[in-house]
Motif scaffolding. Sequence first.
Motif, PDB file in Angstrom:
ATOM      1  N   THR A  64     -21.923   4.242  -7.629  1.00  0.00           N
ATOM      2  CA  THR A  64     -20.883   3.562  -6.845  1.00  0.00           C
ATOM      3  C   THR A  64     -21.336   2.176  -6.427  1.00  0.00           C
ATOM      4  O   THR A  64     -20.565   1.212  -6.493  1.00  0.00           O
ATOM      5  CB  THR A  64     -20.536   4.402  -5.602  1.00  0.00           C
ATOM      6  N   ALA A  65     -22.598   2.069  -5.993  1.00  0.00           N
ATOM      7  CA  ALA A  65     -23.114   0.772  -5.579  1.00  0.00           C
ATOM      8  C   ALA A  65     -23.152  -0.197  -6.754  1.00  0.00           C
ATOM      9  O   ALA A  65     -22.768  -1.376  -6.628  1.00  0.00           O
ATOM     10  CB  ALA A  65     -24.511   0.942  -4.981  1.00  0.00           C
ATOM     11  N   MET A  71     -17.999  -5.337  -9.775  1.00  0.00           N
ATOM     12  CA  MET A  71     -16.591  -5.697  -9.637  1.00  0.00           C
ATOM     13  C   MET A  71     -16.433  -7.148  -9.214  1.00  0.00           C
ATOM     14  O   MET A  71     -17.246  -7.684  -8.457  1.00  0.00           O
ATOM     15  CB  MET A  71     -15.913  -4.789  -8.605  1.00  0.00           C
ATOM     16  N   THR A  72     -15.372  -7.769  -9.717  1.00  0.00           N
ATOM     17  CA  THR A  72     -15.050  -9.141  -9.310  1.00  0.00           C
ATOM     18  C   THR A  72     -14.476  -9.120  -7.902  1.00  0.00           C
ATOM     19  O   THR A  72     -13.505  -8.413  -7.643  1.00  0.00           O
ATOM     20  CB  THR A  72     -14.036  -9.768 -10.272  1.00  0.00           C
ATOM     21  N   PRO A  73     -15.043  -9.901  -6.971  1.00  0.00           N
ATOM     22  CA  PRO A  73     -14.524  -9.886  -5.603  1.00  0.00           C
ATOM     23  C   PRO A  73     -13.119 -10.481  -5.517  1.00  0.00           C
ATOM     24  O   PRO A  73     -12.777 -11.418  -6.231  1.00  0.00           O
ATOM     25  CB  PRO A  73     -15.541 -10.727  -4.820  1.00  0.00           C
ATOM     26  N   LYS A 425     -14.857  -3.282  -0.901  1.00  0.00           N
ATOM     27  CA  LYS A 425     -15.557  -3.081   0.365  1.00  0.00           C
ATOM     28  C   LYS A 425     -16.820  -2.275   0.070  1.00  0.00           C
ATOM     29  O   LYS A 425     -16.796  -1.044   0.045  1.00  0.00           O
ATOM     30  CB  LYS A 425     -14.673  -2.320   1.357  1.00  0.00           C
ATOM     31  N   LYS A 426     -17.895  -2.994  -0.178  1.00  0.00           N
ATOM     32  CA  LYS A 426     -19.089  -2.320  -0.695  1.00  0.00           C
ATOM     33  C   LYS A 426     -19.578  -1.223   0.238  1.00  0.00           C
ATOM     34  O   LYS A 426     -19.876  -0.108  -0.197  1.00  0.00           O
ATOM     35  CB  LYS A 426     -20.192  -3.353  -0.927  1.00  0.00           C
ATOM     36  N   GLY A 427     -19.665  -1.533   1.537  1.00  0.00           N
ATOM     37  CA  GLY A 427     -20.155  -0.518   2.459  1.00  0.00           C
ATOM     38  C   GLY A 427     -19.254   0.700   2.514  1.00  0.00           C
ATOM     39  O   GLY A 427     -19.728   1.846   2.481  1.00  0.00           O
ATOM     40  N   ILE A 428     -17.948   0.460   2.563  1.00  0.00           N
ATOM     41  CA  ILE A 428     -17.005   1.577   2.637  1.00  0.00           C
ATOM     42  C   ILE A 428     -17.011   2.375   1.338  1.00  0.00           C
ATOM     43  O   ILE A 428     -17.030   3.616   1.340  1.00  0.00           O
ATOM     44  CB  ILE A 428     -15.592   1.053   2.949  1.00  0.00           C
ATOM     45  N   PHE A 429     -17.007   1.668   0.184  1.00  0.00           N
ATOM     46  CA  PHE A 429     -16.994   2.363  -1.100  1.00  0.00           C
ATOM     47  C   PHE A 429     -18.261   3.187  -1.300  1.00  0.00           C
ATOM     48  O   PHE A 429     -18.217   4.312  -1.806  1.00  0.00           O
ATOM     49  CB  PHE A 429     -16.834   1.356  -2.231  1.00  0.00           C
ATOM     50  N   GLY A 433     -18.374   7.081  -1.717  1.00  0.00           N
ATOM     51  CA  GLY A 433     -19.054   7.722  -2.843  1.00  0.00           C
ATOM     52  C   GLY A 433     -20.100   8.718  -2.381  1.00  0.00           C
ATOM     53  O   GLY A 433     -20.224   9.816  -2.936  1.00  0.00           O
ATOM     54  N   PHE A 434     -20.844   8.332  -1.334  1.00  0.00           N
ATOM     55  CA  PHE A 434     -21.848   9.240  -0.776  1.00  0.00           C
ATOM     56  C   PHE A 434     -21.181  10.489  -0.201  1.00  0.00           C
ATOM     57  O   PHE A 434     -21.613  11.623  -0.470  1.00  0.00           O
ATOM     58  CB  PHE A 434     -22.654   8.502   0.293  1.00  0.00           C
TER      59      PHE A 434
END
Length: 730
Positions: A64-65, A71-73, A425-429, A433-434
Amino acid sequence: MSSVYNNKPRILPASAPPSQIAHYTGPQAAAEPDELLPMQHYMWLLRRAWWKIALFVVTCTALTAVACFLMTPVYEATVRLAVDSKVPASVIGQDSATPNISDVEEFLTTEIDLLQSDAVLRPVAKAYHLLPRDKKGKEFLPAGSVTLPGLTITHPASSLLLKITYRSKDPRKAADVANAVAHSYIDEAMDMRLHSSMNLSGFMAKQLDDLKANMDKSAEALTTYQRQLGVIDPEQQTSILSARVAQLNSEYTEAENDRIRKQTAYQGVKSGNASAIDISTQAEQLTRLQQQMQDAEQAMAIVQTHYGPNNANYKVAANTLAEVTREYQAARDNTGRRIQTDFAQADTREKMLAATLAAAKAQSDALSLKSLEYQQLKRDADANKTLYNELFQKIKEAGINSGFQNSSIRIADEARPQNAPVFPKKGIFIFIGFFLSGVIAVAATLLSDMMDKSVRDPEQARRSLQVEVLGILPDVLQLKPAGRQLLLKSGSDVPAPVAGKQPLDWSRTQDAYTEAIRTMRSLVLLERTREKLRSVQVTSAVAGEGKSTCTAHLAIAHAMQGRKTLLIDADLRRPSQHNHFSLPNEEGLADVIMDGRSLADVLHTIEGIENLHVVTAGASAMRAAHLVGNKMAALLTDAEQDYDLVLIDTPPMLGLAEPIQIACSVDGVLLITQAGETNQDAVAAAIGTLNRLDVRILGLVLNKVRREMSSTYQHFGVYGQYDERVLNAS
């Protein structure tokens, strides 16, 4: 029959075992069928599979990370439009005091649709090159409406705001496009308002010309009619005539009443009615003369009584009476003529007033008819003039309002380029995923345990099969033949620790297996609630469960207690006891059944174990398989006279006849099942068969139990530690 024996049922793969339970020291009572698994069981499952769960979670989180960073922001910019529901629709006129918006929610819904209309979005799409592209990459105008995929219009609840949000890979472009959409919307609203005002003014100008013509025509008709009447204001003349008619009518009524009164008096006089004269104007004079006449008559009457006709007093009285009578009669005649004259005058006056009143009424009625027509003409003229003036005023107001650039919607906050992207949203994604991977891993672990129908541990077997579990046999790494002396010495199979190497797990050694066999032997043979067991059948539901190995070690353990023990290999289809004890198999149980020989002729003694005798299957075992069940009862009767315990190793229960027949001849049956492999349905079928025969089931033995299968297996490590301390002390 042999084909059925060799076809082992398909077994579901082993999975997570049940909850931790204490070390078994005795039989367990059967549980209710609907008993639920304790929470400790599921916690044990998760602890056992923690490394698999952790590996899956770490892998999914890492993927996921990586996906988030690849991914393109996408950046987002938002314009906020404020809605003022109290702004008037016009600067002057009636609408200047009326709010432009009556239903706010309906208005906002309409404006959201307008914000996404082609008229608003097309200029923005052209200006920022957001039009669709063909296969060659060139922009083209679509035939339908233009849409912007990254554009969203929202209305926050309980507010008077509209949010225009646009997403783009370029933060500056996202802000510019959002602002452009807002300005395009406001410009389009102003243009629509201007066009509407201009169209309204043009329409009203055309109507104004028609109204002016009608107004002039009606004014000219009114003037012409006034000239025809000869009066400026017929309504005023009509009022004067109406007052005159009212006055004449009142005078006529009085004259009529006077004429009636005088006519009544005249008719009375004419008929000789004295009362009619009494109501006339000369009534007082006549009354006075009448009184004088009465006085004269009384005086005459007195004189006549005293004097004669020739007496002077008599003559004076007579003359006085005659004079008074003449005056009274003359006055009365004069009054009658006067009443007649008054009546004639009253009648004449009444007729004159009637004629005058009739003429005045005729003139008033004629003027009233003409006044109605005059009033209609005047109303038409006034109405045309009023309508013309109002329309002219509206045109002036529309011209002023068309230049009034006020709007109920204004830009409250323009969009600005944002530094942080909204996607991904990297932290949320990564957290999602976790979290999801953890949930999936835990669910998969629990689901695999629920779907596993194999017999795994005592608690699960007791709950699902309603049978007591008498023993747990570990899965030994290298199980040595049962007849070797090393098996019989406690702790002799535990190698000394070697420096630099991982210590051997005692629970996987032969000593652990031996201890489990001894525990099982104690549970089976030392039970005091029932009569003593003399013969025990050891069998299984299907082949390959380890029943023969278990039977051999159980026989050794019982013999080592100083008990005379006989082990009969009744598995004539796949005999194996001669291999466990390294014995010849030329003669055995088959010879006893086929040739009528005695058991004593085919007995084998085991070196080093005094009290143990073994009867192998024999070379011609397959031919005697169908007869062993019928003759086993007689053989056991003879054997029980010489031995404390007879153990019979039989084929599996399912699909074969001889183990069922043998079960009816023994004191009890011990079922062996391989943990994590044997299906519960197979074991349940075997137990059901024995229950239908009313055979005493001693219990179930779980074989080849591994540490990861059940928390119950943990107690074997305690014995290993104890043996290690004993070795170190020695």
